[in-house]
Design an enzyme around this catalytic site. Structure first.
Site, short mmCIF file in Angstrom:
data_model
loop_
_atom_site.label_atom_id
_atom_site.label_comp_id
_atom_site.label_asym_id
_atom_site.label_seq_id
_atom_site.Cartn_x
_atom_site.Cartn_y
_atom_site.Cartn_z
CG ASN A 148 44.83 10.08 24.41
OD1 ASN A 148 44.30 10.22 23.30
ND2 ASN A 148 44.14 9.84 25.51
CD GLU A 149 51.00 4.97 23.51
OE1 GLU A 149 51.62 5.59 24.40
OE2 GLU A 149 50.87 3.73 23.52
CB SER A 150 54.78 10.50 22.29
OG SER A 150 55.20 9.98 23.51
CB SER B 162 47.78 12.13 21.62
OG SER B 162 47.98 10.77 21.48
CB THR C 129 52.57 1.53 25.19
OG1 THR C 129 52.76 2.93 25.35
CG2 THR C 129 51.29 1.09 25.85
#
Ligand code: F6R
Length: 642
Positions: free
Chosen positions: A166-168, A170, A185
């Site tokens: 869950n990246e920035s 999300s 990432t």
């Protein structure tokens, strides 16, 4: 939950974590504690005849946890028969048996070594067609729900604050889904995939919602490189740009940290802003320097009002007025600056970082990779030699995995052409070249090089290190290639420190009997090569301590290519003029295989010489801002007492 009441008065950021944090001495003791909590939970559930539903993570952080769980299974009979596990994520697309698949990771780290039932462990499937993914993700969540939800979720944290993938950006109620991976990432993973171009762009991840629904969440973070994001996640506001910050709203989440990952937390980094403290010399120095840097004022310009308005009035009451504290810290800092890293002969050395005697010292510089000596302490290296000391360098590892394939081929070909030209009959050289060419032509991404290719790559780096030493003026007999065996796996993943590594290090120190040792004190990556190299030096020093010659041996730590010591930690700062900066640059250029794009670039696109110059200039500018001298650049060291 702690809150600061004086934030506004000081202008400093929020002071306290909004989430439970536990700080351990190191990742091993931290992992043991977490493993114990998991074991207790599994046993409670066993007693209740219920399954224990675990959410599991991959990456470097949980490795020591899994190792401890395996030990608990093998040595203390902990059974995993009632465990049902759901992994957070998997790259997409990804075959389960591929080198970098999370299925493989989990089997190698945990599942193959415990008695968990094969039908009870789940890792998202990276082999589905795109059309199948949405339905599959719903099923994944349904399975978790049908079992009553996750009892305990283990998390790592990405440099951008991601949890799972869950990246920035999300959302807090995000579902299990296919996501695009952030550049940062992918860069972090690119080492495992031999370059960014081979690194997956997408992954399937458990959504934030299911993570937040877990009854208990434990996030693990080790090493200094995690320290900024740990501070942001725990102390700043809850924001989707740092998904780990959502955990502030979970009522049973804990961040389990080692000292380095916790080092930027306000209560640890600036404890005087949080509570009444006992002012040690170290803390006074740290507080005064951070105050001056925060206010962008030279130390000697700090006033009583500056101290009072910034949470340091008790220090002022104890040791004030400001002028007295300022002058004390100013003098301390001034005494760290020396153009004589090996000590200044015939000078009063009572306030200098190094002893004057013996005037001619034997010096041993340990360089984890073949270029760390020149990158991190090239100016000091040169000075030590020019000032008449007998400087030896111990190159701890071969550094062979960081050489590009075409370079290896070029050099193998050179040997053949050389033989040809000088009419040297050497069939074996031809064979080696042909075999290497054949192998490299068909080499798959992340395939381990053949021993010959690795040797060729190692020899290239050896030649470069030797070229740097000759450039400085160091003769061959003072250059030592240690080739520590822990490094020689052919992959990024290294073996742990072994007896053979310590013995090689021990023997070299004993042979040289140095008055000064320099070693890379890099703590940014607890699993990295620098840390293992440092541990080998520490272990050897411990063994050698009783020997007479060691009474005369001082150890100085420099930092690797990635960061510098904090200004409050520095005990010796060696200045450089503009010409010396250029000389150092030329020394770094001897490492041609590491120029113009390297195999493991990392998140920083600058070349090594640029990073070194920026960092050395930055250190000099801090001394300047604090009201000391203005130099072009400075290299910094901390003394290690053993
Ligand atoms: C892994 C995962 C990621 C990692 C994170 C930290 O399953 O979901 O969120 O936990 O990228 O990785 P390491 O531990 O390698 O620093």
């Amino acid at each position: 939950m702690l809150k600061s009441s004086i934030d506004k008065a000081t202008g400093f950021e929020k002071r306290f974590e909004n989430i439970g944090t536990v700080v351990y001495e190191n990742s091993t003791t931290a992992s043991k504690a977490v493993a114990q909590e998991i074991a207790d939970l599994i046993r409670v559930k066993q007693a209740q005849k219920q399954p224990c539903i675990l959410g599991l993570a991959t990456g470097s952080s949980p490795k020591s946890l899994y190792a401890e769980l395996v030990r608990l299974h093998k040595e203390e009979g902990l059974s995993f028969k009632n465990v049902v596990s759901f992994n957070l994520d998997e790259y997409y697309p990804m075959e389960p048996d591929a080198v970098n698949s999370y299925v493989r990771f989990m089997k190698e780290q945990l599942f193959n070594h415990v008695d968990i039932l094969p039908e009870n462990h789940h890792v998202p499937d990276g082999t589905l067609s795109k059309a199948e993914i949405a339905n599959y993700c719903d099923q994944y969540e349904n399975k978790i729900e049908a079992l009553g939800g996750l009892d305990l979720q283990i998390l790592g944290i990405g440099g951008n604050g991601h949890i799972g993938f869950n990246e920035s950006g999300s959302l807090q109620n995000s579902k299990t889904r296919l996501v695009a991976l952030d550049h940062i990432t992918r860069v972090a993973a690119s080492g495992d995939f031999s370059g960014l171009e081979n690194t997956p762009r997408t992954a399937i991840t458990l959504g934030v919602k299911k993570i937040m629904e877990a009854k208990r969440v434990i996030l693990l973070a080790w090493g200094e490189r995690k320290s900024n994001i740990i501070k942001a996640s725990t102390e700043s506001e809850v924001t989707s740009s740092v998904p780990a910050s959502f955990l502030q709203e979970h009522d049973n989440a804990t961040f389990v940290l080692d000292k380095e990952a916790a080092s930027k937390l306000t209560r640890i980094n600036t404890p005087w802003l949080v509570e009444k403290i006992v002012w040690t010399d170290r803390l006074i120095r740290k507080a005064v320097l951070s105050l001056a840097l925060y206010l962008k004022k030279p130390i000697l310009m700090l006033t009583d009002a500056d101290y009072i308005e910034n949470g340091m009035s008790d220090l002022l009451a104890d040791s004030g007025p400001a002028y007295d504290i300022n002058i004390k810290i100013f003098n301390k800092l001034q005494n760290t600056i020396t153009g004589w890293p090996g000590g200044k002969p015939n000078a009063d050395d009572s306030k200098r970082p190094e002893r004057a005697e013996p005037a001619k010292k034997r010096v041993l510089i340990f360089s984890p990779h073949p270029d760390d000596d020149i990158i991190s302490m090239g100016g000091t290296f040169k000075r030590l030699h020019e000032q008449g000391h007998e400087v030896h360098v111990g190159y701890q590892t071969s550094g062979n995995i960081a050489v590009a394939d075409d370079e290896a081929l070029r050099f193998a070909r050179f040997v053949c052409d050389y033989n040809d030209k000088f009419k040297i009959e050497n069939k074996e050289a031809e064979n080696i070249y042909k075999k290497a060419a054949e192998f490299l032509k068909n080499k798959k991404s992340s395939e381990i090089d053949t021993p010959e290719v690795r040797y060729i790559k190692g020899i290239i780096r050896k030649g470069e290190a030797r070229a740097t030493c000759h450039f400085i003026g160091i003769p061959d007999e003072q250059i030592h290639f240690m080739e520590l065996p822990f490094y020689e796996t052919g992959t990024i993943e290294k073996n742990p420190l072994g007896k053979a590594d310590i013995k090689i290090t021990h023997d070299l120190i004993e042979k040289i009997k140095p008055h000064q040792i320099y070693a890379a004190g890099d703590l940014a990556d607890p699993h990295g090569t620098h840390k293992v190299c440092l541990d080998s030096v520490f272990a050897a020093l411990k063994e050698l301590k009783p020997k007479k010659f060691m009474e005369d041996c001082w150890v100085w730590l420099y930092r690797g290519a990635w960061q510098e010591w904090g200004i409050d930690e520095i005990e010796m700062a060696v200045p450089m003029g503009p010409d010396q900066v250029l000389e150092k640059r030329k020394g770094i250029f001897k490492h041609q295989s590491q120029k113009d794009g390297v195999v493991f670039q990392g998140a920083d696109s600058r070349e090594f010489w640029q990073r070194a110059e920026d960092r050395n200039k930055e250190t000099a500018s801090l001394y300047d801002v604090l009201g000391l001298s203005h130099y072009a650049a400075m290299e910094a060291f901390v003394r290690y007492h053993f």
